[in-house]
Design an enzyme around this catalytic site. Structure first.
Site, PDB file in Angstrom:
ATOM      1  N   GLU A 119       0.872  -1.164   0.000  1.00 29.36           N
ATOM      2  CA  GLU A 119       0.000   0.000   0.000  1.00 29.36           C
ATOM      3  C   GLU A 119       0.915   1.221   0.000  1.00 29.36           C
ATOM      4  O   GLU A 119       1.800   1.321   0.852  1.00 29.36           O
ATOM      5  CB  GLU A 119      -0.874  -0.004   1.269  1.00 29.36           C
ATOM      6  N   LYS A 150       4.356   0.563   9.686  1.00 27.46           N
ATOM      7  CA  LYS A 150       4.383   1.831   8.953  1.00 27.46           C
ATOM      8  C   LYS A 150       3.784   2.964   9.776  1.00 27.46           C
ATOM      9  O   LYS A 150       4.210   4.104   9.655  1.00 27.46           O
ATOM     10  CB  LYS A 150       3.650   1.682   7.620  1.00 27.46           C
ATOM     11  N   ARG A 165       5.380 -12.847   9.597  1.00 24.86           N
ATOM     12  CA  ARG A 165       6.043 -11.593   9.271  1.00 24.86           C
ATOM     13  C   ARG A 165       7.367 -11.507  10.016  1.00 24.86           C
ATOM     14  O   ARG A 165       7.580 -12.192  11.022  1.00 24.86           O
ATOM     15  CB  ARG A 165       5.156 -10.403   9.588  1.00 24.86           C
TER      16      ARG A 165
HETATM   17  P1  ATP Z   1       2.510  -2.275   8.253  1.00 23.77           P
HETATM   18  O1  ATP Z   1       1.855  -3.370   9.051  1.00 23.77           O
HETATM   19  O2  ATP Z   1       3.903  -1.961   8.628  1.00 23.77           O
HETATM   20  O3  ATP Z   1       1.649  -1.059   8.116  1.00 23.77           O
HETATM   21  P2  ATP Z   1       1.598  -3.470   5.881  1.00 23.77           P
HETATM   22  O4  ATP Z   1       1.616  -4.941   5.961  1.00 23.77           O
HETATM   23  O5  ATP Z   1       0.281  -2.829   6.072  1.00 23.77           O
HETATM   24  O6  ATP Z   1       2.701  -2.878   6.813  1.00 23.77           O
HETATM   25  P3  ATP Z   1       1.758  -3.343   3.069  1.00 23.77           P
HETATM   26  O7  ATP Z   1       2.169  -2.227   2.209  1.00 23.77           O
HETATM   27  O8  ATP Z   1       0.345  -3.777   3.047  1.00 23.77           O
HETATM   28  O9  ATP Z   1       2.181  -2.951   4.531  1.00 23.77           O
HETATM   29  O10 ATP Z   1       2.715  -4.576   2.846  1.00 23.77           O
HETATM   30  C1  ATP Z   1       2.995  -5.119   1.592  1.00 23.77           C
HETATM   31  C2  ATP Z   1       3.364  -6.559   1.756  1.00 23.77           C
HETATM   32  O11 ATP Z   1       4.475  -6.697   2.644  1.00 23.77           O
HETATM   33  C3  ATP Z   1       2.221  -7.350   2.361  1.00 23.77           C
HETATM   34  O12 ATP Z   1       2.065  -8.532   1.606  1.00 23.77           O
HETATM   35  C4  ATP Z   1       2.666  -7.646   3.754  1.00 23.77           C
HETATM   36  O13 ATP Z   1       2.166  -8.859   4.186  1.00 23.77           O
HETATM   37  C5  ATP Z   1       4.181  -7.653   3.627  1.00 23.77           C
HETATM   38  N1  ATP Z   1       4.798  -7.270   4.891  1.00 23.77           N
HETATM   39  C6  ATP Z   1       4.577  -6.151   5.610  1.00 23.77           C
HETATM   40  N2  ATP Z   1       5.284  -6.162   6.757  1.00 23.77           N
HETATM   41  C7  ATP Z   1       5.982  -7.322   6.765  1.00 23.77           C
HETATM   42  C8  ATP Z   1       6.902  -7.929   7.688  1.00 23.77           C
HETATM   43  N3  ATP Z   1       7.241  -7.342   8.832  1.00 23.77           N
HETATM   44  N4  ATP Z   1       7.415  -9.128   7.354  1.00 23.77           N
HETATM   45  C9  ATP Z   1       7.089  -9.724   6.199  1.00 23.77           C
HETATM   46  N5  ATP Z   1       6.240  -9.213   5.301  1.00 23.77           N
HETATM   47  C10 ATP Z   1       5.682  -8.027   5.568  1.00 23.77           C
HETATM   48 MG    MG Z   2      -1.154  -4.096   4.733  1.00 20.08          MG
END
Ligand code: ATP
Ligand code: MG
Length: 560
Positions: A38, A274, A264
């Protein structure tokens, strides 16, 4: 070693095993994965795990990996993030080729499908407030309650939904919900929201839309439209899978992706959210998304961390199905290992102490040959000026040394790296009693750093010529948080007050100061350093990527 790390060594994990068996059983002819960020922030090292997994699988199995922006929330998303995400994925060493997509490309189709759900009696417009909907959803132990608007006739639903789209209603006035089951054990199935009213300008679709699909509605359908075969996501979406499967069953989608969940990445002394990272930037706790203390890809890059070290780290931690926390020392180990191999050696003095070699002729200079890499003769040598006035590291001298201090002190002899043995013969102090200069003698017979009579010294120290070295600012970074598990809800309290130390009077080899190279170098005995973008021609600034050894436990007091 855990089973995961054994599998990781072999480059295998449970997701790759699934992909392999799908190919073996000829269930699929080509593998298609995607990385779906995102664009509401910069990428962090957790994302690198997901990127390496998705792009890695596509590479290894001859498939392809899409980069898809999940841009369904225009109030939080910005072009700056879209650009930085693309730059960071490339920098990590991965490429989506022509497969760059946006969920917003599918807004029209998603809308048509939503009308289809309404016509099939599977979706309805709800006039309840967000708060009413939340309360009526129930809890893990109590079923939810049906909305009073749940049984609206199809025609009324269609009319209201079209007017929502046309922008007739204010934000929050109504939502479109799927009509599934308010008593479902899985809360995600209790009539989830598909569309909300949002009068906001979207980075790509501008003011065209007044309603936006929810993440849950858009995400799986975007995968289906793109023909994603393995929709890989983190564990928190496991409970959403029944909802995604419900959509796939009810909608005329062109393909049916399977979702697989993995754990994760969590790292000690680090917060990978984020929301937190955005707040660190907004509240000025760090200098920006690319502050070298940030776990963002941009921060790691600015700090001098090579992408190969991140890829190696991600490979070593493997892919598991259970959440865990990885020791940040593992990342540091991978960084050191890579930099030890690839970095040329130079000398720098962080806190200079002047040394005058009394028996060295005034006005004379000679050139000392120094090797650029101890394990790589092809890296060659360089020449450093040696003369009467030098700098050594302030910490390498003690007037009244304790027993085990082997470096310079009154009367003792040490080796200056590549140069000569010197002996301290006098100390000059300022009015406050601080040592400001040392008087030493050198032994001309020890040129190159060895004594012909075989006598030994216990320390080899780095040094620089006083006039022929250059001033520099050196920034040393420590962990941003002082606790192994910082509190995400109250992270400001856990920020390490010593996360940044600046040495403004450092000295570095003249050639390093004059070079514009962005290559990481090892300053001998200090660690690995890289030129920072704040450098100017007259004021070079260097970031410490990482120290030579793990001194972290000592510095912050904690760890292990
Ligand atoms: P945050 O929880 O930090 O706001 P998010 O998961 O909402 O991050 P996205 O932009 O949706 O952020 O993430 C893109 C991809 O990266 C998703 O498929 C998510 O599952 C993966 N991702 C995000 N954080 C991690 C992590 N700590 N370890 C592994 N994969 C991750
Ligand atoms: Mg997400």
């Amino acid at each position: 070693m855990t089973t995961e790390s054994v599998a990781a060594e072999a480059g295998r994990d449970f997701i790759r095993d699934i992909v392999q068996s799908d190919l073996d059983a000829k269930r699929l002819s080509a593998i298609v994965t995607r990385f779906p960020p995102e664009p509401n922030g910069y990428l962090h090292i957790g994302h690198a795990k997901s990127i390496a997994l998705n792009f890695g699988i596509a590479q290894e199995f001859g498939g392809r990996c899409h980069l898809r922006f999940d841009d369904t929330n225009p109030t939080k998303e910005e072009q700056e993030y879209i650009d930085s995400i693309q730059a960071d994925v490339h920098w990590l060493g991965y490429d989506w080729g022509k497969y760059l997509f946006y969920a917003s490309d599918y807004f029209e189709r998603l809308y048509d499908w939503a009308e289809g759900l309404i016509r099939a009696g599977l979706a309805y417009v709800d006039d309840q407030t967000q708060e009413e909907i939340r309360i009526a959803r129930g809890t893990l132990t109590e079923p939810g309650k049906n909305s009073p608007f749940r049984d609206r006739p199809v025609e009324e639903n269609l009319d209201l939904f079209r007017r929502m789209k046309a922008g007739e209603f204010p934000n929050g006035a109504r939502v479109l919900r799927a009509k599934i089951d308010m008593a479902a054990g899985n809360i995600n199935l209790r009539d989830p929201v598909l569309y909300r009213i949002l009068h906001a300008t979207h980075p790509r679709t501008g003011d065209k839309w007044s309603i936006y699909p929810s993440y849950d509605y858009a995400h799986g359908q975007s995968d289906a439209i793109e023909g994603i075969t393995h929709s890989i996501c983190t564990l928190e979406f496991e409970d959403h899978r029944p909802l995604y499967d419900w959509f796939l069953e009810k909608l005329p989608v062109p393909s049916t992706p399977h979702q697989y969940e993995f754990a994760r990445l969590n790292l000690t002394y680090t917060l990978l959210s984020k929301r937190v990272l955005t707040q660190l930037v907004r509240d000025g706790h760090v200098a920006g998304w690319d502050d070298p203390r940030m776990p963002s890809i941009a921060g790691l890059k600015r700090r001098g961390v090579p992408p190969a070290a991140i890829r190696e780290f991600v490979k070593r931690i493997g892919v598991a199905k259970a959440n865990s926390v990885v020791d940040v020392g593992m990342l540091e180990f991978c960084i050191r290992e890579e930099l030890n191999r690839t970095s040329q050696r130079r000398m720098a003095v962080l806190r200079p102490l002047k040394v005058v070699i009394e028996n060295y002729p005034e006005g004379q200079l000679e050139e000392i040959e120094a090797i650029n890499h101890p394990d790589d003769p092809t890296a060659g040598t360089r020449r450093i000026a040696f003369g009467r006035e030098l700098y050594i590291e302030r910490d390498d001298f003690m007037e009244n040394p304790p027993k085990k201090f082997f470096r310079l002190s009154p009367g003792t002899e040490v080796r200056l790296r590549y140069a000569y043995f010197i002996r301290c013969t006098g100390i000059i102090k300022d009015a406050s009693g601080e040592v400001v200069e040392l008087r030493c003698t050198y032994d001309p017979a020890t040129k190159g750093g060895n004594a012909p009579d075989g006598r030994k010294v216990k320390a080899t120290m780095h040094w620089l010529p006083a006039a022929q070295s250059k001033p520099a600012e050196i920034r040393v970074y420590n962990q941003l948080f002082s606790k192994p598990s910082p509190d995400a809800a109250n992270f400001a309290a856990d920020i390490n007050p010593q996360s940044l130390e600046i040495w403004t009077d450092a000295r570095i080899e003249a050639a390093v100061a004059e070079s514009n190279s962005n290559e990481v170098i090892q300053f001998e005995r200090q660690g690995y350093f890289v030129r920072d973008k704040d450098s100017t021609r007259d004021h070079p600034v260097f970031n410490r990527t990482i120290g030579l050894r793990d001194t972290f436990a000592k510095e912050v007091g904690g760890k292990g």
